[in-house]
Design a protein around this motif. Sequence first.
Motif, PDB file in Angstrom:
ATOM      1  N   SER A 134      -4.773  -0.226   8.585  1.00  0.00           N
ATOM      2  CA  SER A 134      -6.135  -0.614   8.945  1.00  0.00           C
ATOM      3  C   SER A 134      -7.178  -0.145   7.938  1.00  0.00           C
ATOM      4  O   SER A 134      -8.320  -0.597   7.967  1.00  0.00           O
ATOM      5  N   PHE A 135      -6.782   0.755   7.049  1.00  0.00           N
ATOM      6  CA  PHE A 135      -7.739   1.313   6.083  1.00  0.00           C
ATOM      7  C   PHE A 135      -7.030   1.507   4.749  1.00  0.00           C
ATOM      8  O   PHE A 135      -5.916   2.043   4.685  1.00  0.00           O
ATOM      9  N   LEU A 136      -7.666   1.069   3.663  1.00  0.00           N
ATOM     10  CA  LEU A 136      -7.076   1.248   2.330  1.00  0.00           C
ATOM     11  C   LEU A 136      -8.190   1.364   1.301  1.00  0.00           C
ATOM     12  O   LEU A 136      -9.100   0.526   1.262  1.00  0.00           O
ATOM     13  N   TRP A 184     -12.600   0.986  -4.867  1.00  0.00           N
ATOM     14  CA  TRP A 184     -12.539  -0.248  -4.080  1.00  0.00           C
ATOM     15  C   TRP A 184     -12.024   0.059  -2.678  1.00  0.00           C
ATOM     16  O   TRP A 184     -11.043   0.780  -2.504  1.00  0.00           O
ATOM     17  N   ILE A 185     -12.697  -0.506  -1.680  1.00  0.00           N
ATOM     18  CA  ILE A 185     -12.262  -0.423  -0.282  1.00  0.00           C
ATOM     19  C   ILE A 185     -11.853  -1.816   0.146  1.00  0.00           C
ATOM     20  O   ILE A 185     -12.621  -2.773  -0.010  1.00  0.00           O
ATOM     21  N   ARG A 186     -10.633  -1.934   0.638  1.00  0.00           N
ATOM     22  CA  ARG A 186     -10.128  -3.256   1.002  1.00  0.00           C
ATOM     23  C   ARG A 186     -11.072  -3.935   2.000  1.00  0.00           C
ATOM     24  O   ARG A 186     -11.590  -3.320   2.925  1.00  0.00           O
ATOM     25  N   GLY A 187     -11.306  -5.237   1.736  1.00  0.00           N
ATOM     26  CA  GLY A 187     -12.198  -6.010   2.592  1.00  0.00           C
ATOM     27  C   GLY A 187     -13.609  -6.096   2.056  1.00  0.00           C
ATOM     28  O   GLY A 187     -14.446  -6.812   2.634  1.00  0.00           O
ATOM     29  N   SER A 188     -13.886  -5.398   0.967  1.00  0.00           N
ATOM     30  CA  SER A 188     -15.229  -5.444   0.382  1.00  0.00           C
ATOM     31  C   SER A 188     -15.098  -5.536  -1.137  1.00  0.00           C
ATOM     32  O   SER A 188     -14.031  -5.340  -1.695  1.00  0.00           O
ATOM     33  N   HIS A 189     -16.219  -5.839  -1.784  1.00  0.00           N
ATOM     34  CA  HIS A 189     -16.213  -5.866  -3.240  1.00  0.00           C
ATOM     35  C   HIS A 189     -16.257  -4.432  -3.777  1.00  0.00           C
ATOM     36  O   HIS A 189     -16.781  -3.531  -3.112  1.00  0.00           O
ATOM     37  N   ASN A 241      -4.173  -6.563  -0.176  1.00  0.00           N
ATOM     38  CA  ASN A 241      -4.023  -5.118  -0.340  1.00  0.00           C
ATOM     39  C   ASN A 241      -4.157  -4.668  -1.802  1.00  0.00           C
ATOM     40  O   ASN A 241      -4.216  -3.470  -2.075  1.00  0.00           O
ATOM     41  N   LYS A 242      -4.198  -5.654  -2.743  1.00  0.00           N
ATOM     42  CA  LYS A 242      -4.258  -5.304  -4.159  1.00  0.00           C
ATOM     43  C   LYS A 242      -5.296  -6.117  -4.933  1.00  0.00           C
ATOM     44  O   LYS A 242      -5.324  -6.066  -6.169  1.00  0.00           O
ATOM     45  N   GLN A 243      -6.141  -6.821  -4.232  1.00  0.00           N
ATOM     46  CA  GLN A 243      -7.043  -7.780  -4.871  1.00  0.00           C
ATOM     47  C   GLN A 243      -7.862  -7.171  -6.011  1.00  0.00           C
ATOM     48  O   GLN A 243      -7.969  -7.741  -7.092  1.00  0.00           O
ATOM     49  N   TYR A 244      -8.465  -6.014  -5.798  1.00  0.00           N
ATOM     50  CA  TYR A 244      -9.294  -5.356  -6.817  1.00  0.00           C
ATOM     51  C   TYR A 244      -8.737  -3.978  -7.196  1.00  0.00           C
ATOM     52  O   TYR A 244      -9.482  -3.075  -7.548  1.00  0.00           O
ATOM     53  N   SER A 245      -7.418  -3.853  -7.137  1.00  0.00           N
ATOM     54  CA  SER A 245      -6.820  -2.535  -7.357  1.00  0.00           C
ATOM     55  C   SER A 245      -6.722  -2.141  -8.834  1.00  0.00           C
ATOM     56  O   SER A 245      -6.641  -0.958  -9.157  1.00  0.00           O
ATOM     57  N   ALA A 246      -6.703  -3.118  -9.727  1.00  0.00           N
ATOM     58  CA  ALA A 246      -6.563  -2.810 -11.157  1.00  0.00           C
ATOM     59  C   ALA A 246      -7.895  -2.342 -11.745  1.00  0.00           C
ATOM     60  O   ALA A 246      -8.973  -2.644 -11.219  1.00  0.00           O
ATOM     61  N   LEU A 247      -7.781  -1.621 -12.851  1.00  0.00           N
ATOM     62  CA  LEU A 247      -8.964  -1.171 -13.580  1.00  0.00           C
ATOM     63  C   LEU A 247      -9.084  -1.987 -14.859  1.00  0.00           C
ATOM     64  O   LEU A 247      -8.175  -1.980 -15.689  1.00  0.00           O
ATOM     65  N   ALA A 248     -10.207  -2.708 -15.005  1.00  0.00           N
ATOM     66  CA  ALA A 248     -10.441  -3.540 -16.189  1.00  0.00           C
ATOM     67  C   ALA A 248     -11.445  -2.834 -17.093  1.00  0.00           C
ATOM     68  O   ALA A 248     -12.648  -2.823 -16.827  1.00  0.00           O
ATOM     69  N   LEU A 249     -10.946  -2.249 -18.175  1.00  0.00           N
ATOM     70  CA  LEU A 249     -11.806  -1.519 -19.113  1.00  0.00           C
ATOM     71  C   LEU A 249     -12.455  -2.495 -20.089  1.00  0.00           C
ATOM     72  O   LEU A 249     -11.783  -3.321 -20.701  1.00  0.00           O
ATOM     73  N   THR A 281      -4.343   5.399   2.500  1.00  0.00           N
ATOM     74  CA  THR A 281      -4.402   4.755   3.800  1.00  0.00           C
ATOM     75  C   THR A 281      -4.520   5.877   4.829  1.00  0.00           C
ATOM     76  O   THR A 281      -4.577   7.055   4.471  1.00  0.00           O
ATOM     77  N   ARG A 282      -4.514   5.523   6.093  1.00  0.00           N
ATOM     78  CA  ARG A 282      -4.613   6.565   7.107  1.00  0.00           C
ATOM     79  C   ARG A 282      -3.337   7.393   7.208  1.00  0.00           C
ATOM     80  O   ARG A 282      -3.357   8.511   7.729  1.00  0.00           O
ATOM     81  N   SER A 283      -2.243   6.850   6.687  1.00  0.00           N
ATOM     82  CA  SER A 283      -0.963   7.553   6.848  1.00  0.00           C
ATOM     83  C   SER A 283      -0.365   8.083   5.544  1.00  0.00           C
ATOM     84  O   SER A 283       0.570   8.883   5.588  1.00  0.00           O
ATOM     85  N   GLU A 284      -0.869   7.635   4.389  1.00  0.00           N
ATOM     86  CA  GLU A 284      -0.251   8.095   3.147  1.00  0.00           C
ATOM     87  C   GLU A 284      -1.227   8.058   1.976  1.00  0.00           C
ATOM     88  O   GLU A 284      -2.262   7.380   2.018  1.00  0.00           O
ATOM     89  N   THR A 285      -0.857   8.791   0.921  1.00  0.00           N
ATOM     90  CA  THR A 285      -1.606   8.800  -0.338  1.00  0.00           C
ATOM     91  C   THR A 285      -0.628   8.574  -1.486  1.00  0.00           C
ATOM     92  O   THR A 285       0.404   9.249  -1.563  1.00  0.00           O
ATOM     93  N   ILE A 286      -0.956   7.613  -2.347  1.00  0.00           N
ATOM     94  CA  ILE A 286      -0.108   7.276  -3.491  1.00  0.00           C
ATOM     95  C   ILE A 286      -0.903   7.532  -4.761  1.00  0.00           C
ATOM     96  O   ILE A 286      -2.042   7.085  -4.894  1.00  0.00           O
ATOM     97  N   THR A 287      -0.296   8.246  -5.698  1.00  0.00           N
ATOM     98  CA  THR A 287      -0.969   8.585  -6.950  1.00  0.00           C
ATOM     99  C   THR A 287      -0.141   8.119  -8.139  1.00  0.00           C
ATOM    100  O   THR A 287       1.073   8.350  -8.184  1.00  0.00           O
ATOM    101  N   LYS A 288      -0.791   7.457  -9.100  1.00  0.00           N
ATOM    102  CA  LYS A 288      -0.145   6.998 -10.332  1.00  0.00           C
ATOM    103  C   LYS A 288      -0.945   7.504 -11.525  1.00  0.00           C
ATOM    104  O   LYS A 288      -2.176   7.421 -11.538  1.00  0.00           O
TER     105      LYS A 288
END
Length: 261
Positions: free
Chosen positions: A55-57, A71-76, A98-106, A123-130
């Motif tokens: 429900s949250f990303l 970026w918060i999913r559901g918004s610009h 879930n990935k629409q604006y996830s990339a970083l465009a330098l 998300t409310r249940s996990e954190t992913i780091t790259k």
Amino acid sequence: MQFLLAFVIVTSTILKGILCLPVKIDGETKFLVLENDDMEPTILECDYNVNDSASFLTVKWFRNEKTIYQWIRGSHPAPIPEFKNDVDSSYESSTDPNKQYSALALINPSISSTGDYKCVVQTRSETITKHQTVQVIDVRNYTLNMYRYKIQNETQLECTVTNVFPRPTIIITSEDDDIVKVVANDPQQNEDGYFNATTIAAIYDDDDDMDAHKCVVTFDGYSQNLTTIITSGSCIAGTDFRILTLSFLVYFLFDYLKILV
């Protein structure tokens, strides 16, 4: 007063014109070569998978631990004011919600674009780091020169590179293995962040053969380099141009004094 002048032809191989098309980065160091013309964005992908029912990303990008994009999913995406000219927040990397604006465009890259990048997906249940790394290479306005001259009984080669980024390493090589000593000075960084460096090599030259010496400028981890070659024989003596300039000044001073007398 007579002077024996010998000029050495210095040729430089300029490794420019490398195309900078969009670069997708995934957990490894990528090299971004700056160009004078407008460049395409450099795309850093954040590779992750989350539950579609989350429900949250949110996705945050950091450069050297400083937030540059969010970026918060559901918004610009909300551009960070300090970095609004560094990031294209309108870039869409996927049709997946879930990935629409996830990339970083330098965009508008500069040497300050170099750094350690990190995307954090929550998300409310996990954190992913790259983690990802970008290294900018800028040799658009560099100079590379190599000189051969004699100081007392020693023949020296001096190779100098200026206005490059990142920190360079200079290597002088010889086809005849006649290099007996090398002194590499620490590169100096100017107020704009670019480096100047000089390396001097002493050579043993006791024959009449044409000798070829090469100066190669390398950057840590990068496969391309800058190269200049100097050739010389016993009939083409190198000249220390600093001493030559001083000699000319003394010569003209004597001429001037003769006129006065």
